[in-house]
Design a protein around this motif. Structure first.
Motif, PDB file in Angstrom:
ATOM      1  N   PHE A 154      -4.121   7.208 -15.211  1.00 24.37           N
ATOM      2  CA  PHE A 154      -2.703   6.618 -15.391  1.00 24.37           C
ATOM      3  C   PHE A 154      -2.581   5.297 -15.378  1.00 24.37           C
ATOM      4  O   PHE A 154      -1.597   4.674 -15.474  1.00 24.37           O
ATOM      5  CB  PHE A 154      -2.114   7.007 -14.057  1.00 24.37           C
ATOM      6  CG  PHE A 154      -1.362   8.526 -13.903  1.00 24.37           C
ATOM      7  CD1 PHE A 154      -2.114   9.564 -14.153  1.00 24.37           C
ATOM      8  CD2 PHE A 154      -0.030   8.858 -13.717  1.00 24.37           C
ATOM      9  CE1 PHE A 154      -1.809  10.887 -13.962  1.00 24.37           C
ATOM     10  CE2 PHE A 154       0.422   9.912 -13.726  1.00 24.37           C
ATOM     11  CZ  PHE A 154      -0.438  10.947 -13.910  1.00 24.37           C
ATOM     12  N   VAL A 156      -7.462  10.237  -2.347  1.00 24.02           N
ATOM     13  CA  VAL A 156      -6.032  10.097  -2.180  1.00 24.02           C
ATOM     14  C   VAL A 156      -5.218   9.391  -3.303  1.00 24.02           C
ATOM     15  O   VAL A 156      -4.111   9.768  -3.487  1.00 24.02           O
ATOM     16  CB  VAL A 156      -5.855   9.600  -0.641  1.00 24.02           C
ATOM     17  CG1 VAL A 156      -4.636   9.590  -0.272  1.00 24.02           C
ATOM     18  CG2 VAL A 156      -6.583  10.348   0.291  1.00 24.02           C
ATOM     19  N   ALA A 157      -5.533   8.214  -3.647  1.00 28.92           N
ATOM     20  CA  ALA A 157      -4.811   7.119  -4.519  1.00 28.92           C
ATOM     21  C   ALA A 157      -4.897   7.602  -5.898  1.00 28.92           C
ATOM     22  O   ALA A 157      -3.753   7.135  -6.380  1.00 28.92           O
ATOM     23  CB  ALA A 157      -5.415   5.873  -4.160  1.00 28.92           C
ATOM     24  N   CYS A 158      -5.771   8.295  -6.342  1.00 29.30           N
ATOM     25  CA  CYS A 158      -5.865   8.662  -7.783  1.00 29.30           C
ATOM     26  C   CYS A 158      -4.757   9.677  -8.079  1.00 29.30           C
ATOM     27  O   CYS A 158      -4.744  10.810  -7.675  1.00 29.30           O
ATOM     28  CB  CYS A 158      -7.017   9.250  -8.363  1.00 29.30           C
ATOM     29  SG  CYS A 158      -6.970   9.311 -10.125  1.00 29.30           S
ATOM     30  N   PRO A 159      -3.716   9.412  -8.682  1.00 29.27           N
ATOM     31  CA  PRO A 159      -2.589  10.330  -9.295  1.00 29.27           C
ATOM     32  C   PRO A 159      -3.101  11.318 -10.379  1.00 29.27           C
ATOM     33  O   PRO A 159      -2.754  12.409 -10.605  1.00 29.27           O
ATOM     34  CB  PRO A 159      -1.605   9.463  -9.949  1.00 29.27           C
ATOM     35  CG  PRO A 159      -2.003   8.059 -10.384  1.00 29.27           C
ATOM     36  CD  PRO A 159      -3.319   8.008  -9.682  1.00 29.27           C
ATOM     37  N   GLY A 160      -4.105  10.880 -11.100  1.00 35.21           N
ATOM     38  CA  GLY A 160      -4.836  11.825 -11.948  1.00 35.21           C
ATOM     39  C   GLY A 160      -5.764  12.730 -11.518  1.00 35.21           C
ATOM     40  O   GLY A 160      -6.408  13.392 -12.257  1.00 35.21           O
ATOM     41  N   ASP A 220       2.381   7.379   8.822  1.00 31.31           N
ATOM     42  CA  ASP A 220       1.031   7.144   8.201  1.00 31.31           C
ATOM     43  C   ASP A 220       0.137   6.145   9.100  1.00 31.31           C
ATOM     44  O   ASP A 220       0.822   5.500  10.054  1.00 31.31           O
ATOM     45  CB  ASP A 220       1.060   6.318   6.922  1.00 31.31           C
ATOM     46  CG  ASP A 220       2.209   7.075   5.913  1.00 31.31           C
ATOM     47  OD1 ASP A 220       1.198   8.034   5.428  1.00 31.31           O
ATOM     48  OD2 ASP A 220       3.012   6.926   5.488  1.00 31.31           O
ATOM     49  N   CYS A 261      -3.277   2.923 -13.108  1.00 25.77           N
ATOM     50  CA  CYS A 261      -2.537   2.298 -11.962  1.00 25.77           C
ATOM     51  C   CYS A 261      -3.311   1.536 -11.067  1.00 25.77           C
ATOM     52  O   CYS A 261      -2.891   0.490 -10.466  1.00 25.77           O
ATOM     53  CB  CYS A 261      -2.109   3.349 -10.973  1.00 25.77           C
ATOM     54  SG  CYS A 261      -3.483   4.482 -10.280  1.00 25.77           S
ATOM     55  N   GLY A 284       0.240   8.754  -1.330  1.00 24.82           N
ATOM     56  CA  GLY A 284      -1.035   8.100  -1.222  1.00 24.82           C
ATOM     57  C   GLY A 284      -1.086   7.628  -2.558  1.00 24.82           C
ATOM     58  O   GLY A 284      -1.976   6.700  -2.753  1.00 24.82           O
ATOM     59  N   SER A 285      -0.375   7.890  -3.682  1.00 24.37           N
ATOM     60  CA  SER A 285      -0.740   7.091  -4.930  1.00 24.37           C
ATOM     61  C   SER A 285       0.379   6.239  -5.118  1.00 24.37           C
ATOM     62  O   SER A 285       1.778   6.215  -4.509  1.00 24.37           O
ATOM     63  CB  SER A 285      -0.642   8.122  -5.965  1.00 24.37           C
ATOM     64  OG  SER A 285      -1.614   9.228  -5.726  1.00 24.37           O
ATOM     65  N   LEU A 286       0.404   5.226  -6.093  1.00 27.13           N
ATOM     66  CA  LEU A 286       1.481   4.423  -6.650  1.00 27.13           C
ATOM     67  C   LEU A 286       1.077   4.149  -7.897  1.00 27.13           C
ATOM     68  O   LEU A 286      -0.178   4.387  -8.447  1.00 27.13           O
ATOM     69  CB  LEU A 286       1.337   3.065  -5.679  1.00 27.13           C
ATOM     70  CG  LEU A 286       2.083   3.080  -4.373  1.00 27.13           C
ATOM     71  CD1 LEU A 286       1.941   1.801  -3.884  1.00 27.13           C
ATOM     72  CD2 LEU A 286       3.618   3.582  -4.676  1.00 27.13           C
ATOM     73  N   CYS A 287       2.048   3.514  -8.886  1.00 24.65           N
ATOM     74  CA  CYS A 287       1.559   3.339 -10.371  1.00 24.65           C
ATOM     75  C   CYS A 287       1.255   1.890 -10.184  1.00 24.65           C
ATOM     76  O   CYS A 287       1.371   1.267  -9.045  1.00 24.65           O
ATOM     77  CB  CYS A 287       2.698   3.488 -11.368  1.00 24.65           C
ATOM     78  SG  CYS A 287       4.036   2.739 -11.017  1.00 24.65           S
ATOM     79  N   LEU A 329      -4.810   4.252   4.709  1.00 27.06           N
ATOM     80  CA  LEU A 329      -4.822   3.688   3.431  1.00 27.06           C
ATOM     81  C   LEU A 329      -3.955   2.588   3.407  1.00 27.06           C
ATOM     82  O   LEU A 329      -2.866   2.802   4.200  1.00 27.06           O
ATOM     83  CB  LEU A 329      -4.271   4.930   2.625  1.00 27.06           C
ATOM     84  CG  LEU A 329      -4.181   4.580   1.028  1.00 27.06           C
ATOM     85  CD1 LEU A 329      -5.493   4.576   0.466  1.00 27.06           C
ATOM     86  CD2 LEU A 329      -2.935   5.490   0.438  1.00 27.06           C
ATOM     87  N   PRO A 330      -4.461   1.460   3.127  1.00 29.60           N
ATOM     88  CA  PRO A 330      -5.509   0.948   2.394  1.00 29.60           C
ATOM     89  C   PRO A 330      -6.563   0.718   3.465  1.00 29.60           C
ATOM     90  O   PRO A 330      -6.270   0.785   4.635  1.00 29.60           O
ATOM     91  CB  PRO A 330      -5.038  -0.374   1.871  1.00 29.60           C
ATOM     92  CG  PRO A 330      -3.925  -1.000   2.896  1.00 29.60           C
ATOM     93  CD  PRO A 330      -3.337   0.081   3.268  1.00 29.60           C
ATOM     94  N   LYS A 338       2.292  12.978 -11.855  1.00 28.13           N
ATOM     95  CA  LYS A 338       0.983  13.254 -11.119  1.00 28.13           C
ATOM     96  C   LYS A 338       1.229  14.750 -10.616  1.00 28.13           C
ATOM     97  O   LYS A 338       0.362  15.510 -10.604  1.00 28.13           O
ATOM     98  CB  LYS A 338       0.965  12.578  -9.812  1.00 28.13           C
ATOM     99  CG  LYS A 338       0.104  12.736  -8.676  1.00 28.13           C
ATOM    100  CD  LYS A 338       0.199  12.115  -7.432  1.00 28.13           C
ATOM    101  CE  LYS A 338      -0.217  12.986  -6.092  1.00 28.13           C
ATOM    102  NZ  LYS A 338      -0.474  11.897  -5.056  1.00 28.13           N
ATOM    103  N   SER A 365       0.965  -1.295   0.104  1.00 27.91           N
ATOM    104  CA  SER A 365      -0.030  -0.106   0.056  1.00 27.91           C
ATOM    105  C   SER A 365       1.085   1.211  -0.107  1.00 27.91           C
ATOM    106  O   SER A 365       1.864   1.252   0.421  1.00 27.91           O
ATOM    107  CB  SER A 365      -1.129   0.008   1.251  1.00 27.91           C
ATOM    108  OG  SER A 365      -0.059   0.006   2.256  1.00 27.91           O
ATOM    109  N   PRO A 366       0.354   2.379  -0.630  1.00 25.35           N
ATOM    110  CA  PRO A 366       0.974   3.561  -0.640  1.00 25.35           C
ATOM    111  C   PRO A 366       1.348   4.245   0.484  1.00 25.35           C
ATOM    112  O   PRO A 366       0.416   3.970   1.572  1.00 25.35           O
ATOM    113  CB  PRO A 366       0.391   4.418  -1.649  1.00 25.35           C
ATOM    114  CG  PRO A 366      -0.819   3.989  -1.698  1.00 25.35           C
ATOM    115  CD  PRO A 366      -0.788   2.531  -1.338  1.00 25.35           C
ATOM    116  N   SER A 367       2.224   5.016   0.758  1.00 23.55           N
ATOM    117  CA  SER A 367       2.271   5.918   2.060  1.00 23.55           C
ATOM    118  C   SER A 367       1.665   7.289   1.695  1.00 23.55           C
ATOM    119  O   SER A 367       1.914   7.789   0.705  1.00 23.55           O
ATOM    120  CB  SER A 367       3.925   6.250   2.180  1.00 23.55           C
ATOM    121  OG  SER A 367       3.910   7.270   3.188  1.00 23.55           O
ATOM    122  N   LYS A 368       0.666   7.479   2.640  1.00 22.33           N
ATOM    123  CA  LYS A 368      -0.135   8.791   2.380  1.00 22.33           C
ATOM    124  C   LYS A 368       0.543   9.982   2.460  1.00 22.33           C
ATOM    125  O   LYS A 368       0.254  10.923   1.757  1.00 22.33           O
ATOM    126  CB  LYS A 368      -1.265   8.578   3.320  1.00 22.33           C
ATOM    127  CG  LYS A 368      -2.539   9.307   2.770  1.00 22.33           C
ATOM    128  CD  LYS A 368      -3.612   8.736   3.682  1.00 22.33           C
ATOM    129  CE  LYS A 368      -4.832   9.559   3.913  1.00 22.33           C
ATOM    130  NZ  LYS A 368      -5.778   9.309   4.642  1.00 22.33           N
TER     131      LYS A 368
END
Lengths: 696, 355
Positions: B245, B330-334, B35, B247, A40-43, B55-56, A180, A30-33
């Motif tokens: 993206f 939070v998670a969406c890069p776009g 976190d 992802c 909070g994102s990851l590819c 998160l998650p 991003k 999981s990503p670090s927020k």
């Protein structure tokens, strides 16, 4: 369940992530927020970073080649053999007959140890790694201009910038988390200029998208600078106070008025002027570049042109204002910093400098060689010619990543002794005499340095799988066996030694990295908070230097026989030679096969159908790929991702290198595309008049 | 009778310690980088009682990202089993209690229950669900991304929880919603007391103040109507998609998404079948045997994700496939998460009305 904070093993963004460990197995990521890079994102690669760790293909035990076959061996047996063979080659042919490839995938500590092994134990400077193939021109070009080759700003400054000039980088796919931040900047009103022959995703958001011809970057940048000088947009004060050699540079600049540039690059003179004005008039301008700039025979000139542009406008040395090479591998910055290069020690201290050498000789208690060693490409050539007898390759796969693969394969065959240390069986391991199983990122401690110079702690989540061992342990053991006693109790002790010998890492210790998200070098002492942006007030080398450069066309332009220009690159689902991502279920399923992107106009002219199989041939070989017709690529060019061993794009690529940086020209070579199957003549069905069939 | 009690804050850690004797205690903890993550609690005082959303989501305890299903030996002679076939069930049977879950995540679990334990039962989920006990806290500190208020999935629940606790300053108002929850509290009833009038009043006040703290007020019914009435054209979805993206973060972080794929791992000691999180946002998710990709265009997939949550879910279950936890934001890069897109759709619909 436990969660382990660590760093993503894929690209240079260095995203923070957590591995979820349940009963000794990694169950998720999981990503670090709060992480400054990914927030909070990851590819997609990051989200699946845990999966390959426990893949059944992992190398499980050391192997030794006997009668042409690899057989299982014990660690003692394998390491003794390596120690004996390398010592033998060293005594009978001299230390310079051994070549070492270090790895941008391994930690700083491991690269340091590899460097120490090469220089102190083997006594040669023949050490290099894949940075040669991606950013050696950056390291060389920026070192000459500024004195330090790294991203000058931080990633979290990007959203505040006003102008983003991205040249030769497919950012949203290759550095998604930097992409991003770029989108966020655009949302906040920044102007985005993208220079890329392909219509990439980031180009969709660009206010100006320049589609210059591949390999004409110098001309484009010189044209922009010509406009800046002629229209009086130069930051005169900055040029006077902080740079030198402007006059010689201006002399050459006169040869590139926008209309001449239009002829070379195919970019409208009007657009060149627009870009020059927009870029130079806003102080918060960030210039980004990646492989599209560096992987040319003029790679170093391209980088110098970028540096010149930045100095001309004075857009450097401030937050949100600088020159930002986007490094590819997760630790390519660190591997360069650690001196896994033929001409420098850690922190880019030159080996030719006797004072530096004395410092290292005193610390390591061995006599060190002073002449520069061989680069990746030179090692291959040297092995081909039989001068290089032994190689030790740690975590690299030259048999897929280097240009002109048939040549590399032959070179590997001719080696007397080859050691491959990796986590998966690679193409290169097929030629190895000894294969050593290493631990993956989840099974060891250490540090990675990301593209913005952030040194971050990697933490062990699970014990090493099967008999594998962390690279630094293997190297330490091997050095002890070769008569150089090593007794590090952990990676943190190696980091202490690095800090002792490297001014820019002077204050970086593991205990300082435990809390928070790492430190950005230069960090000279134990209380220093790290440096978010470089070259404040003064360049690392004192005055910045304008280096006069001239436009040189690509080495292999398309001609009558090979009419199309091939450019190679990556796609978002895969990473480099695919050792990790192609063993990740979701990633491999998304893009299971290699493809060739071609413009619809070219496809029509050649009579090729979308999704049909084609044969691509260059002067060096040919591969079979599926055709993908898309307007993303301009007419006259084709694109192939280089991840796939079934259809390795690097069979085609040109091994011509930049004379200074020795970086091969991956981005331009001439090819021919033919249909693999002759198009079948399809009989047209008879036309039926529906009116006749109507029942009345 | 009403299954409601009051627990003094001083007794909370004692109670959790008692619960931990029988089950693995999971709670929100801060990691090195500050976190918030759900993981096994070692030190009870480390549980963060007032925290931003994790998160998650806690979905991973019921439906982990990588879940071993069963292993099989004896399919080949090389695994040292003399050809004797052996299949072992690898279902996770750990008894867990998850403390400090948010109301939105409890609502998400209800949706998962409806999906995984409906007509078709998912045995892996069922096993984990049966062994998992949720203690939710009424959320009195919503994040800027939260919008459960408009969906009725938070900040507190009227029903559907195991145990719901409301922070009343020096004590908790404890409500038990399932027979097992009642049993759990009754087993240790000597430090729970019956609620008085003042407790009800305080609880009501907390509910009110919590509702007042939301920054986003989004109702998904408007966007649903707009989509159904055909006001949202393909060009709108294209605009949304341009920022995708690919992802998969929206699905991975969503507490309601359940797409998975299955893979076999051929280890030397036998074959293991596992299921992994997947996402309908990927084109390979619906790849046909012949290699055809029915949803090759990104826009088709983006649209499908939203249609599933906004149109198909209400049609089949009567509830939206979104609980407003705000994790996709939070998670969406776009930045094309549910809240933003819903707001845009609403704007689109309003604009059309004006015209």
């Amino acid at each position: 369940m436990n969660t382990i904070q660590t760093v993503c093993p894929y690209c240079g963004c260095g995203c923070g992530l957590y591995l979820h460990v349940e009963a000794g197995r990694i169950e998720g990521t999981s990503p670090s927020k709060l992480h400054p890079v990914n927030g909070g994102s990851l590819c997609v690669k990051g989200w699946n970073a845990h999966e390959f760790v426990s893949h059944p293909d992992r190398l499980k035990f050391p192997m030794i080649r006997e009668d042409g076959r690899l057989r299982r061996a014990s660690w003692d047996e394998a390491l003794d053999l390596v120690a004996r063979k390398l010592s033998g080659i060293k005594t009978s042919y001299g230390p310079d007959s051994i070549g070492i490839l270090s790895s941008a995938k391994c930690t700083n500590e491991e690269n340091y140890l590899m460097m120490k092994f090469t220089r102190a134990v083997l006594g040669t400077n023949n050490i290099d790694h894949c940075a040669r193939l991606c950013h050696s021109s950056t390291v060389g070009g920026l070192a000459a201009a500024f004195g330090s080759g790294a991203m000058t700003n931080s990633i979290n400054e990007i959203p505040e910038a006003k102008v983003l000039f991205v040249i030769g980088s497919n950012t949203t796919e290759q550095h998604p988390m930097i992409g991003k931040h770029m989108l966020e900047a655009v949302d906040r009103g920044a102007v985005l200029i993208v220079a890329d022959p392909r219509r990439t995703q980031i180009a969709e958001f660009a206010h100006i998208h320049i589609r210059h011809k591949c390999g004409t970057d110098v001309a484009l940048l010189m044209g922009i600078m010509n406009v800046i000088v002629n229209e009086g947009l130069v930051d005169v004060d900055f040029v006077r106070r902080r740079t030198e050699n402007f006059d010689a540079f201006e002399e050459i600049l006169r040869r590139f008025p926008p209309d001449v540039v239009e002829g070379i690059t195919g970019v409208k003179a009007h657009d060149v002027r627009r870009v020059a004005r927009i870029y130079s008039m806003e102080k918060r301008s960030m210039l980004f570049y990646a492989m599209g700039i560096t992987q040319h025979i003029t790679g170093i000139d391209n980088v110098r042109a970028c540096a010149d542009l930045v100095m001309l406008t004075g857009h450097i040395g401030l937050p949100m204002s600088g020159l930002n090479p986007l490094r590819g591998q997760n630790n390519v910055q660190g591997a360069c910093d650690m001196g896994a290069l033929p001409n420098v020690f850690t922190g880019y201290q030159p080996v030719s400098d006797s004072k530096t050498r004395t410092k290292f000789e005193r610390a390591w208690r061995r006599k060190l060689p002073g002449g520069p060693g061989l680069t990746v490409m030179e090692m291959t050539d040297s092995a081909y010619e039989g001068r290089l007898k032994g190689m030790y390759i740690m975590g690299e796969n030259p048999l897929l990543s280097d240009p002109d693969l048939s040549h590399v394969r032959e070179a590997m065959k001719r080696l007397e002794f080859l050691v491959v240390q990796d986590i998966f069986p690679t193409e290169t391991a097929e030629y190895a005499d000894v294969v050593l199983p290493a631990s993956s990122f989840a099974e060891k401690d250490g540090t990675f340095t990301n593209t913005e110079r952030r040194v971050q702690l990697l933490r062990k989540a699970i014990p090493p799988v099967y008999e594998s061992r962390p690279d630094w342990e293997i190297l330490g053991d091997l050095m002890t066996r070769m008569g150089y006693r090593m007794n590090y109790r952990g990676a943190y002790e190696i980091m202490e030694e690095i800090a002792l010998l490297t001014p820019s890492y002077g204050g970086i210790h593991h205990h300082r990295l435990q809390e928070g998200f790492g430190l950005q070098w230069p960090c000279p002492d134990g209380n220093h908070p790290g440096t978010p942006y470089l070259h404040r007030r003064k360049f690392a080398r004192g005055l910045g230097t304008f280096i006069p450069i001239d436009f040189v066309p690509p080495d292999e332009p398309p001609d009558r026989e090979f009419p199309l220009l091939l450019t190679t690159g990556r796609i978002s689902f895969h990473y480099h030679t695919g050792t990790m991502c192609r063993r990740t279920m979701v990633l491999d399923r998304e893009e299971p096969e290699c493809y060739l992107e071609m413009n619809p106009l070219d496809a029509d002219r050649l009579g090729l159908k979308h999704r049909s199989m084609v044969k691509v041939t260059s002067r060096r070989g040919s591969i079979k790929v599926r055709l993908y017709v898309t307007p993303r690529i301009p007419e006259g060019s084709v694109f192939i991702p280089f991840h796939f061993k079934e259809a390795a794009a690097n069979i085609l690529t040109n091994p011509a290198v930049d004379p200074n940086a020795k970086i091969p020209e991956y981005k331009v070579c001439a090819v021919r595309v033919e249909p693999l199957h002759a198009p079948r003549e399809v009989e047209k069905p008879p036309v039926v008049d529906l009116e006749d069939l109507r029942i009345t | 009778m009403k299954s409601e009690w009051v627990l003094s804050k001083d007794h909370l850690s004692y109670w959790l310690r008692q619960l931990r004797n029988e089950r693995e205690l999971i709670g929100p903890l801060r990691d090195g980088g500050k976190d918030i993550l759900f993981r096994t609690v070692d030190m009870l005082h480390e549980i963060v009682l007032e925290c931003p959303s994790s998160l998650p989501s806690p979905k991973g305890f019921l439906f982990p990202q990588y879940e071993a299903m069963f292993s099989c030996r004896g399919l080949s002679l090389s695994d040292g089993s003399d050809g004797k076939r052996e299949i072992s069930d690898l279902r996770d049977r750990t008894r867990r209690v998850i403390f400090g879950v948010r109301s939105c995540d409890v609502s998400a679990v209800r949706l998962l229950d409806a999906f995984c334990l409906g007509k078709l039962r998912d045995p892996y989920y069922e096993e984990r669900r049966r062994n998992t006990f949720l203690i939710s806290l009424v959320c009195n500190n919503p994040d800027p991304t939260c919008f459960c208020l408009g969906l009725g999935t938070g900040p507190y629940l009227e029903e559907g929880f195991d145990i719901q606790m409301t922070d009343l300053g020096d004590r908790y108002f404890v409500q038990a919603g399932s027979p097992e929850a009642v049993r759990t509290v009754r087993a240790m009833n000597f430090f729970f007391r019956k609620p008085r009038k003042v407790d009800y009043e305080d609880q009501y006040e907390v509910f009110l103040s919590s509702k007042a703290r939301f920054r986003k007020r989004i109702n998904l019914e408007g966007p649903r109507q707009a989509i159904l009435s055909g006001k949202v054209g393909d060009d709108f979805w294209q605009e949304v998609t341009d920022r995708c993206f690919e992802c998969g973060g929206c699905s991975y972080s969503c507490p309601v998404c359940t797409c998975f794929t299955v893979t076999d791992r051929i280890n030397p000691e036998g074959i293991e079948r596992a299921r992994l999180w997947d996402s309908c946002m990927f084109k390979g998710f619906t790849r046909m045997a012949g290699g055809v990709l029915p949803n090759e265009k990104r826009v088709q997939r983006t649209k499908r994700w939203y249609y599933h949550k906004l149109v198909h879910y209400p049609r089949t279950t009567g509830k939206f496939g979104c609980v407003g936890c705000g994790r996709c934001a939070v998670a969406c890069p776009g930045k094309i998460d549910m809240a933003r897109t819903a707001t845009k759709i609403k704007g689109l619909a309003l604009k059309e009305e004006v015209e």
